[in-house]
Design a protein around this motif. Structure first.
Motif, short mmCIF file in Angstrom:
data_model
loop_
_atom_site.label_atom_id
_atom_site.label_comp_id
_atom_site.label_asym_id
_atom_site.label_seq_id
_atom_site.Cartn_x
_atom_site.Cartn_y
_atom_site.Cartn_z
N ARG A 56 0.84 -1.20 0.00
CA ARG A 56 0.00 0.00 0.00
C ARG A 56 0.87 1.25 0.00
O ARG A 56 1.81 1.37 0.80
CB ARG A 56 -0.90 0.00 1.23
N MET A 74 -3.37 3.32 -1.29
CA MET A 74 -3.86 2.12 -1.95
C MET A 74 -2.73 1.25 -2.43
O MET A 74 -1.61 1.70 -2.67
CB MET A 74 -4.75 2.50 -3.14
N LEU A 76 -1.82 -1.17 -5.68
CA LEU A 76 -2.26 -1.21 -7.08
C LEU A 76 -1.61 -2.36 -7.84
O LEU A 76 -0.42 -2.64 -7.68
CB LEU A 76 -1.93 0.12 -7.77
N GLN A 77 -2.42 -2.99 -8.68
CA GLN A 77 -1.98 -4.15 -9.46
C GLN A 77 -2.51 -4.00 -10.88
O GLN A 77 -3.72 -3.87 -11.09
CB GLN A 77 -2.52 -5.42 -8.81
N LEU A 78 -1.60 -4.01 -11.84
CA LEU A 78 -1.96 -3.85 -13.25
C LEU A 78 -2.17 -5.21 -13.89
O LEU A 78 -1.34 -6.11 -13.77
CB LEU A 78 -0.85 -3.10 -14.00
N ASN A 96 2.59 -5.58 -10.01
CA ASN A 96 2.35 -4.69 -8.88
C ASN A 96 3.11 -3.39 -9.05
O ASN A 96 4.24 -3.37 -9.55
CB ASN A 96 2.80 -5.34 -7.57
N GLU A 178 -10.32 -6.31 -2.08
CA GLU A 178 -9.81 -6.20 -3.45
C GLU A 178 -10.97 -5.92 -4.41
O GLU A 178 -12.03 -6.55 -4.32
CB GLU A 178 -9.11 -7.48 -3.86
N THR A 180 -11.80 -4.86 -8.72
CA THR A 180 -11.24 -4.78 -10.06
C THR A 180 -11.95 -3.68 -10.84
O THR A 180 -13.18 -3.68 -10.95
CB THR A 180 -11.39 -6.11 -10.81
N LEU A 189 -7.52 -2.74 -13.60
CA LEU A 189 -6.72 -2.34 -12.44
C LEU A 189 -7.32 -2.96 -11.18
O LEU A 189 -8.51 -2.80 -10.92
CB LEU A 189 -6.71 -0.81 -12.32
N ASN A 190 -6.48 -3.66 -10.42
CA ASN A 190 -6.91 -4.21 -9.14
C ASN A 190 -6.44 -3.29 -8.03
O ASN A 190 -5.27 -2.89 -7.98
CB ASN A 190 -6.32 -5.61 -8.92
N THR A 191 -7.35 -2.95 -7.11
CA THR A 191 -6.99 -2.09 -5.98
C THR A 191 -7.14 -2.86 -4.67
O THR A 191 -8.01 -3.72 -4.55
CB THR A 191 -7.87 -0.82 -5.93
N LEU A 194 -7.91 0.41 -0.40
CA LEU A 194 -7.96 1.73 -1.04
C LEU A 194 -8.73 2.73 -0.20
O LEU A 194 -9.79 2.44 0.34
CB LEU A 194 -8.61 1.60 -2.42
#
Length: 254
Positions: A56, A74, A76-78, A96, A178, A180, A189-191, A194
């Protein structure tokens, strides 16, 4: 005369609560994923191994006077699909963002706020919009540009018609679970954990949080299960008292 003793329905009641808890958990935790556009290629995509949850990070945007006008915290994961130069076919990669390697910048206007995150050959942009009449804001734009080692060409995706992370002016939006955010066919994008507030910041602290539906569902499950357990206790207690009364009545002389 043989006393009358009534069996207590504890086992059946306990079994009912366990089944109820499992059913509630399954019903609340299973949500239909957002609809994504159909793939335009018939070539199978090969997903890479999913990394661990991202760290985070805290990302703030300040005005010219140095006060915060946008705050975000947050992980973040692409999730990106691109054509691999080594495999000559589309592959899916989950990457990530690392807060200690990410630079943030942005700008704030009366009804618009932008957060830009940069890490090596990756740039992720958030665009928030405020409706001054309703005093509501939302994330209406997300854009990604990247050129990773195995990409056959630079990757670019954007969407400015989104409606995510909806909140009220002066309040922050929070979602611990989580979630999406689907942006385009080849990018989501996965958060994680957040909390964001793009408008109406007072000082250097988030405003009162408005939680997402995923968090509210997780809070609702123990409340319902607890209420069911309390009801079971009352039923068992009542059955015990009735059974005890009848048992005592069995000893009376006829």
């Amino acid at each position: 005369m043989t006393p009358y003793t009534r069996k207590q329905p504890f086992l059946a009641g306990a079994t009912f609560v366990v089944v109820l808890a499992m059913t509630l958990h399954q019903s609340f935790s299973t949500e239909a994923p957002p609809t994504a556009p159909a793939s335009v290629t018939s070539t199978p995509q090969v997903p890479s191994a999913s990394p661990s949850k991202p760290e985070r990070g805290n990302y703030n945007v300040t005005n010219n006077n140095g006060t915060a006008c946008l705050m975000a915290s947050m992980g973040l994961q692409l999730n990106v699909t691109y054509v691999s130069s080594s495999q000559s076919k589309p592959v899916q990669e989950i990457v990530n963002l690392h807060p200690n390697m990410t630079k943030n910048m942005g700008s704030c206007d009366g009804d618009s706020a932008t957060l830009i995150l940069k890490e090596e050959n990756t740039t992720l942009t958030f665009i928030f919009s405020l409706n001054s009449t309703s005093r509501k804001y939302h994330l209406n734009g997300l854009a990604l540009s990247a050129f990773w080692p195995d990409m056959s060409e630079p990757f670019s995706a954007s969407n400015t018609t989104l409606n995510y992370l909806r909140g009220t002016l002066g309040h922050s939006y929070m979602c611990r679970e989580e979630q999406t955010l689907n942006v385009e066919q080849d990018f989501s994008l996965n958060t994680f954990q957040l909390q964001v507030q793009p408008f109406g910041i007072n000082g250097d602290q988030f405003g009162a949080a408005e939680e997402c539906e995923l968090d509210e569902d997780d809070m609702l499950i123990p409340i319902i299960v607890g209420a069911a357990l309390a009801g079971l206790v009352l039923v068992v207690l009542a059955a015990y008292l009735i059974g005890r009364k009848r048992s005592h009545a069995g000893y009376q002389t006829i």
